[in-house]
Design a protein around this motif. Structure first.
Motif, PDB file in Angstrom:
ATOM      1  N   LEU A 151       5.704  -4.272   8.938  1.00 50.49           N
ATOM      2  CA  LEU A 151       4.793  -3.136   8.970  1.00 50.49           C
ATOM      3  C   LEU A 151       3.412  -3.602   8.529  1.00 50.49           C
ATOM      4  O   LEU A 151       3.272  -4.551   7.758  1.00 50.49           O
ATOM      5  CB  LEU A 151       5.271  -2.018   8.038  1.00 50.49           C
ATOM      6  N   LYS A 152       2.398  -2.920   9.026  1.00 54.08           N
ATOM      7  CA  LYS A 152       1.028  -3.243   8.666  1.00 54.08           C
ATOM      8  C   LYS A 152       0.377  -1.999   8.080  1.00 54.08           C
ATOM      9  O   LYS A 152       0.316  -0.953   8.734  1.00 54.08           O
ATOM     10  CB  LYS A 152       0.252  -3.718   9.888  1.00 54.08           C
ATOM     11  N   LEU A 153      -0.123  -2.108   6.864  1.00 53.78           N
ATOM     12  CA  LEU A 153      -0.803  -1.032   6.172  1.00 53.78           C
ATOM     13  C   LEU A 153      -2.295  -1.336   6.189  1.00 53.78           C
ATOM     14  O   LEU A 153      -2.718  -2.412   5.773  1.00 53.78           O
ATOM     15  CB  LEU A 153      -0.297  -0.920   4.730  1.00 53.78           C
ATOM     16  N   THR A 154      -3.095  -0.393   6.698  1.00 55.40           N
ATOM     17  CA  THR A 154      -4.530  -0.594   6.823  1.00 55.40           C
ATOM     18  C   THR A 154      -5.270   0.577   6.185  1.00 55.40           C
ATOM     19  O   THR A 154      -4.927   1.726   6.431  1.00 55.40           O
ATOM     20  CB  THR A 154      -4.940  -0.712   8.304  1.00 55.40           C
ATOM     21  N   PHE A 155      -6.275   0.261   5.376  1.00 50.25           N
ATOM     22  CA  PHE A 155      -7.145   1.266   4.774  1.00 50.25           C
ATOM     23  C   PHE A 155      -8.508   1.182   5.440  1.00 50.25           C
ATOM     24  O   PHE A 155      -9.055   0.093   5.620  1.00 50.25           O
ATOM     25  CB  PHE A 155      -7.285   1.033   3.269  1.00 50.25           C
ATOM     26  N   TYR A 156      -9.072   2.351   5.787  1.00 54.30           N
ATOM     27  CA  TYR A 156     -10.363   2.443   6.457  1.00 54.30           C
ATOM     28  C   TYR A 156     -11.343   3.260   5.615  1.00 54.30           C
ATOM     29  O   TYR A 156     -10.935   4.165   4.889  1.00 54.30           O
ATOM     30  CB  TYR A 156     -10.230   3.152   7.806  1.00 54.30           C
ATOM     31  N   GLN A 157     -12.644   2.945   5.758  1.00 54.48           N
ATOM     32  CA  GLN A 157     -13.685   3.757   5.145  1.00 54.48           C
ATOM     33  C   GLN A 157     -14.642   4.209   6.239  1.00 54.48           C
ATOM     34  O   GLN A 157     -14.999   3.438   7.126  1.00 54.48           O
ATOM     35  CB  GLN A 157     -14.451   2.989   4.071  1.00 54.48           C
ATOM     36  N   THR A 183     -22.827   5.329   4.198  1.00 51.42           N
ATOM     37  CA  THR A 183     -21.471   4.976   3.806  1.00 51.42           C
ATOM     38  C   THR A 183     -20.906   6.160   3.037  1.00 51.42           C
ATOM     39  O   THR A 183     -21.468   6.566   2.027  1.00 51.42           O
ATOM     40  CB  THR A 183     -21.473   3.725   2.903  1.00 51.42           C
ATOM     41  N   THR A 184     -19.808   6.726   3.527  1.00 50.34           N
ATOM     42  CA  THR A 184     -19.205   7.879   2.870  1.00 50.34           C
ATOM     43  C   THR A 184     -18.102   7.416   1.931  1.00 50.34           C
ATOM     44  O   THR A 184     -17.667   6.271   1.976  1.00 50.34           O
ATOM     45  CB  THR A 184     -18.620   8.863   3.898  1.00 50.34           C
ATOM     46  N   VAL A 242      -7.192  -0.767  -3.490  1.00 52.51           N
ATOM     47  CA  VAL A 242      -8.321  -0.574  -2.582  1.00 52.51           C
ATOM     48  C   VAL A 242      -9.534  -0.096  -3.363  1.00 52.51           C
ATOM     49  O   VAL A 242      -9.467   0.861  -4.116  1.00 52.51           O
ATOM     50  CB  VAL A 242      -7.961   0.444  -1.474  1.00 52.51           C
ATOM     51  N   GLU A 243     -10.647  -0.805  -3.192  1.00 56.42           N
ATOM     52  CA  GLU A 243     -11.906  -0.411  -3.798  1.00 56.42           C
ATOM     53  C   GLU A 243     -12.908  -0.117  -2.685  1.00 56.42           C
ATOM     54  O   GLU A 243     -13.436  -1.037  -2.069  1.00 56.42           O
ATOM     55  CB  GLU A 243     -12.443  -1.519  -4.696  1.00 56.42           C
ATOM     56  N   PRO A 244     -13.175   1.156  -2.423  1.00 61.97           N
ATOM     57  CA  PRO A 244     -14.124   1.480  -1.357  1.00 61.97           C
ATOM     58  C   PRO A 244     -15.552   1.121  -1.752  1.00 61.97           C
ATOM     59  O   PRO A 244     -15.885   1.022  -2.936  1.00 61.97           O
ATOM     60  CB  PRO A 244     -13.967   2.992  -1.186  1.00 61.97           C
ATOM     61  N   ASP A 245     -16.385   0.891  -0.743  1.00 58.83           N
ATOM     62  CA  ASP A 245     -17.798   0.647  -0.985  1.00 58.83           C
ATOM     63  C   ASP A 245     -18.428   1.898  -1.582  1.00 58.83           C
ATOM     64  O   ASP A 245     -17.964   3.009  -1.352  1.00 58.83           O
ATOM     65  CB  ASP A 245     -18.511   0.292   0.318  1.00 58.83           C
ATOM     66  N   LYS A 246     -19.490   1.712  -2.340  1.00 56.86           N
ATOM     67  CA  LYS A 246     -20.166   2.856  -2.944  1.00 56.86           C
ATOM     68  C   LYS A 246     -20.797   3.718  -1.855  1.00 56.86           C
ATOM     69  O   LYS A 246     -21.247   3.211  -0.821  1.00 56.86           O
ATOM     70  CB  LYS A 246     -21.261   2.388  -3.897  1.00 56.86           C
ATOM     71  N   LYS A 247     -20.835   5.034  -2.125  1.00 60.81           N
ATOM     72  CA  LYS A 247     -21.511   5.925  -1.196  1.00 60.81           C
ATOM     73  C   LYS A 247     -22.998   5.605  -1.229  1.00 60.81           C
ATOM     74  O   LYS A 247     -23.590   5.498  -2.309  1.00 60.81           O
ATOM     75  CB  LYS A 247     -21.279   7.388  -1.571  1.00 60.81           C
ATOM     76  N   LEU A 290     -14.413   1.490   9.233  1.00 59.61           N
ATOM     77  CA  LEU A 290     -14.395   0.063   8.948  1.00 59.61           C
ATOM     78  C   LEU A 290     -13.213  -0.275   8.036  1.00 59.61           C
ATOM     79  O   LEU A 290     -12.906   0.470   7.108  1.00 59.61           O
ATOM     80  CB  LEU A 290     -15.697  -0.367   8.298  1.00 59.61           C
ATOM     81  N   VAL A 291     -12.584  -1.395   8.301  1.00 61.51           N
ATOM     82  CA  VAL A 291     -11.382  -1.805   7.572  1.00 61.51           C
ATOM     83  C   VAL A 291     -11.757  -2.261   6.163  1.00 61.51           C
ATOM     84  O   VAL A 291     -12.623  -3.114   5.978  1.00 61.51           O
ATOM     85  CB  VAL A 291     -10.653  -2.939   8.315  1.00 61.51           C
ATOM     86  N   LEU A 292     -11.116  -1.664   5.177  1.00 54.56           N
ATOM     87  CA  LEU A 292     -11.283  -2.078   3.783  1.00 54.56           C
ATOM     88  C   LEU A 292     -10.256  -3.123   3.389  1.00 54.56           C
ATOM     89  O   LEU A 292     -10.576  -4.116   2.747  1.00 54.56           O
ATOM     90  CB  LEU A 292     -11.133  -0.880   2.842  1.00 54.56           C
ATOM     91  N   LYS A 293      -9.000  -2.875   3.764  1.00 59.95           N
ATOM     92  CA  LYS A 293      -7.917  -3.778   3.360  1.00 59.95           C
ATOM     93  C   LYS A 293      -6.785  -3.700   4.370  1.00 59.95           C
ATOM     94  O   LYS A 293      -6.428  -2.613   4.820  1.00 59.95           O
ATOM     95  CB  LYS A 293      -7.406  -3.401   1.977  1.00 59.95           C
TER      96      LYS A 293
END
Length: 116
Positions: free
Chosen positions: A26-32, A43-44, A80-85, A7-10
């Motif tokens: 350019l497109k920078l994408t962070f995933y979780q 959620t990992t 980037v702040e990922p969701d909690k595990k 899932l896309v974070l940012k």
């Protein structure tokens, strides 16, 4: 069977030059990583990233990064702040647990009454 989703974070549009076509889009994408199962949703803490050129659609791997791209990546990586595990159980899990507890309770009751 568990399904894994990224899932896309940012998303971030960066204006550095592409090492392939020298375009500045350019497109920078962070995933979780999320794992979905019939019994739970997990959620990992695993976060991955991808840089893609919007003109030639090529992935830019860290080997090809310029110092400018590295600086921009480090900046956005700090944002980037990922969701909690976490692990969330589904309704199916709770229904099966309730049925199991009812069967164990009925078995103990029948045993104590001497029926079994």
């Amino acid at each position: 069977m568990a399904k894994e989703k990224q899932l896309v974070l940012k998303d971030a549009e960066i204006t550095n030059n592409c090492p392939e076509c020298f375009n500045q889009e350019l497109k920078l994408t962070f995933y979780q990583k999320h794992i979905y199962n019939a019994f739970y949703h997990k959620t990992t803490g695993e976060v991955s990233h991808e840089i893609k050129c919007k003109k030639c659609y090529s992935l830019i791997y860290p080997v090809n990064w310029t110092p400018d791209i590295e600086r921009v990546f480090e900046y956005y990586n700090k944002l980037v702040e990922p969701d909690k595990k976490s692990t969330r159980f589904t309704t199916l899990f709770f229904v099966l647990l309730l049925i199991l507890l009812a069967l164990v309770g009925a078995g103990i009751y029948l045993y104590l009454e001497g029926i079994i």
